[in-house]
Scaffold this motif. Structure first.
Motif, PDB file in Angstrom:
ATOM      1  N   ILE A  99     -16.256   9.127 -28.320  1.00  0.00           N
ATOM      2  CA  ILE A  99     -16.062   8.495 -26.743  1.00  0.00           C
ATOM      3  C   ILE A  99     -17.326   7.638 -26.616  1.00  0.00           C
ATOM      4  N   ALA A 100     -16.746   6.415 -26.167  1.00  0.00           N
ATOM      5  CA  ALA A 100     -17.832   5.287 -25.721  1.00  0.00           C
ATOM      6  C   ALA A 100     -17.831   4.981 -24.334  1.00  0.00           C
ATOM      7  N   ARG A 101     -18.876   5.056 -23.537  1.00  0.00           N
ATOM      8  CA  ARG A 101     -18.923   4.915 -22.157  1.00  0.00           C
ATOM      9  C   ARG A 101     -19.644   3.707 -21.816  1.00  0.00           C
ATOM     10  N   LEU A 102     -18.881   3.006 -20.924  1.00  0.00           N
ATOM     11  CA  LEU A 102     -19.682   1.899 -20.187  1.00  0.00           C
ATOM     12  C   LEU A 102     -19.848   2.263 -18.619  1.00  0.00           C
ATOM     13  N   ASP A 103     -21.060   2.254 -18.153  1.00  0.00           N
ATOM     14  CA  ASP A 103     -21.163   2.450 -16.733  1.00  0.00           C
ATOM     15  C   ASP A 103     -21.842   1.448 -16.212  1.00  0.00           C
ATOM     16  N   THR A 104     -21.299   0.697 -15.200  1.00  0.00           N
ATOM     17  CA  THR A 104     -22.215  -0.343 -14.325  1.00  0.00           C
ATOM     18  C   THR A 104     -21.986   0.255 -12.991  1.00  0.00           C
ATOM     19  N   ARG A 105     -22.552  -0.778 -11.861  1.00  0.00           N
ATOM     20  CA  ARG A 105     -22.600  -0.276 -10.610  1.00  0.00           C
ATOM     21  C   ARG A 105     -20.866  -0.726 -10.295  1.00  0.00           C
ATOM     22  N   TYR A 106     -20.199  -1.580 -10.795  1.00  0.00           N
ATOM     23  CA  TYR A 106     -18.898  -1.658 -10.451  1.00  0.00           C
ATOM     24  C   TYR A 106     -17.740  -1.210 -11.299  1.00  0.00           C
ATOM     25  N   VAL A 107     -18.209  -0.914 -12.554  1.00  0.00           N
ATOM     26  CA  VAL A 107     -17.123  -0.606 -13.503  1.00  0.00           C
ATOM     27  C   VAL A 107     -17.505   0.754 -14.233  1.00  0.00           C
ATOM     28  N   ARG A 108     -16.534   1.404 -14.539  1.00  0.00           N
ATOM     29  CA  ARG A 108     -16.751   2.579 -15.455  1.00  0.00           C
ATOM     30  C   ARG A 108     -15.440   2.559 -16.171  1.00  0.00           C
ATOM     31  N   VAL A 109     -15.786   2.556 -17.603  1.00  0.00           N
ATOM     32  CA  VAL A 109     -14.888   2.223 -18.395  1.00  0.00           C
ATOM     33  C   VAL A 109     -15.020   3.652 -19.586  1.00  0.00           C
ATOM     34  N   THR A 110     -14.158   4.352 -19.824  1.00  0.00           N
ATOM     35  CA  THR A 110     -14.253   5.288 -21.180  1.00  0.00           C
ATOM     36  C   THR A 110     -13.063   4.895 -21.882  1.00  0.00           C
ATOM     37  N   ILE A 111     -13.706   4.843 -23.325  1.00  0.00           N
ATOM     38  CA  ILE A 111     -12.790   4.655 -24.405  1.00  0.00           C
ATOM     39  C   ILE A 111     -12.952   5.789 -25.578  1.00  0.00           C
ATOM     40  N   GLU A 112     -11.708   6.198 -25.858  1.00  0.00           N
ATOM     41  CA  GLU A 112     -11.765   7.485 -26.612  1.00  0.00           C
ATOM     42  C   GLU A 112     -11.134   6.907 -27.957  1.00  0.00           C
ATOM     43  N   LEU A 113     -11.799   7.248 -29.204  1.00  0.00           N
ATOM     44  CA  LEU A 113     -11.217   6.695 -30.418  1.00  0.00           C
ATOM     45  C   LEU A 113     -10.663   8.002 -31.181  1.00  0.00           C
ATOM     46  N   ASP A 114      -9.691   8.079 -31.877  1.00  0.00           N
ATOM     47  CA  ASP A 114      -9.193   8.951 -32.592  1.00  0.00           C
ATOM     48  C   ASP A 114      -9.877   9.010 -33.798  1.00  0.00           C
ATOM     49  N   PRO A 115     -10.122  10.271 -34.423  1.00  0.00           N
ATOM     50  CA  PRO A 115     -10.892  10.280 -35.606  1.00  0.00           C
ATOM     51  C   PRO A 115     -10.166   9.685 -36.776  1.00  0.00           C
ATOM     52  N   ALA A 116      -9.018   9.608 -36.657  1.00  0.00           N
ATOM     53  CA  ALA A 116      -8.037   9.204 -37.881  1.00  0.00           C
ATOM     54  C   ALA A 116      -7.778   7.591 -37.869  1.00  0.00           C
ATOM     55  N   LEU A 117      -8.506   6.889 -36.651  1.00  0.00           N
ATOM     56  CA  LEU A 117      -8.424   5.492 -36.757  1.00  0.00           C
ATOM     57  C   LEU A 117      -8.950   4.709 -37.985  1.00  0.00           C
ATOM     58  N   PRO A 118      -9.897   5.199 -38.566  1.00  0.00           N
ATOM     59  CA  PRO A 118     -10.520   4.322 -39.692  1.00  0.00           C
ATOM     60  C   PRO A 118      -9.366   4.278 -40.672  1.00  0.00           C
ATOM     61  N   ASP A 119      -8.831   5.555 -40.925  1.00  0.00           N
ATOM     62  CA  ASP A 119      -7.624   5.732 -42.000  1.00  0.00           C
ATOM     63  C   ASP A 119      -6.529   4.609 -41.610  1.00  0.00           C
ATOM     64  N   GLU A 120      -6.125   4.958 -40.390  1.00  0.00           N
ATOM     65  CA  GLU A 120      -5.018   4.066 -39.795  1.00  0.00           C
ATOM     66  C   GLU A 120      -5.249   2.494 -39.989  1.00  0.00           C
ATOM     67  N   LEU A 121      -6.542   2.104 -39.670  1.00  0.00           N
ATOM     68  CA  LEU A 121      -6.477   0.628 -40.061  1.00  0.00           C
ATOM     69  C   LEU A 121      -6.707   0.384 -41.462  1.00  0.00           C
ATOM     70  N   ALA A 122      -7.032   1.129 -42.361  1.00  0.00           N
ATOM     71  CA  ALA A 122      -7.008   0.944 -43.672  1.00  0.00           C
ATOM     72  C   ALA A 122      -5.756   0.802 -43.981  1.00  0.00           C
ATOM     73  N   ARG A 123      -4.861   1.725 -43.636  1.00  0.00           N
ATOM     74  CA  ARG A 123      -3.346   1.663 -44.198  1.00  0.00           C
ATOM     75  C   ARG A 123      -2.604   0.447 -43.578  1.00  0.00           C
ATOM     76  N   TRP A 124      -2.875  -0.030 -42.475  1.00  0.00           N
ATOM     77  CA  TRP A 124      -2.274  -1.264 -41.763  1.00  0.00           C
ATOM     78  C   TRP A 124      -2.802  -2.503 -42.079  1.00  0.00           C
ATOM     79  N   VAL A 125      -4.314  -2.668 -42.404  1.00  0.00           N
ATOM     80  CA  VAL A 125      -4.584  -3.768 -42.786  1.00  0.00           C
ATOM     81  C   VAL A 125      -4.789  -4.122 -44.403  1.00  0.00           C
ATOM     82  N   GLY A 126      -5.088  -3.087 -45.085  1.00  0.00           N
ATOM     83  CA  GLY A 126      -5.338  -3.148 -46.460  1.00  0.00           C
ATOM     84  C   GLY A 126      -4.379  -3.967 -47.059  1.00  0.00           C
TER      85      GLY A 126
END
Length: 76
Positions: free
Chosen positions: A26-53
């Protein structure tokens, strides 16, 4: 309209339910006006390697083939 805005604001204030453990990054960005939470699946690097490789490998092979005549180091 006010009720909808209040419901939306209440949903933003709530923290996620911690009852079920999640294995995500989980990566969070909190400012006065914006709150963003990004959740990354742990399998993301494997998926990227499979599609980009394969395309990256193909580009490297094409680049090597294009440079081979210029360098004069080719295998017959």
């Amino acid at each position: 309209m006010n009720q909808r805005k209040d419901t939306y604001r209440a949903a933003l204030q709530r923290e996620p339910d911690d009852a079920a453990p999640r294995h995500v990054k989980i990566a969070r960005l909190d400012t006065r006006y914006v709150r963003v939470t990004i959740e990354l699946d742990p399998a993301l690097p494997d998926e990227l390697a499979r599609w980009v490789g394969p395309p990256v490998s193909a580009l490297l092979r094409v680049g090597a083939a294009a440079l081979r005549p210029l360098t004069g180091t080719g295998t017959p």
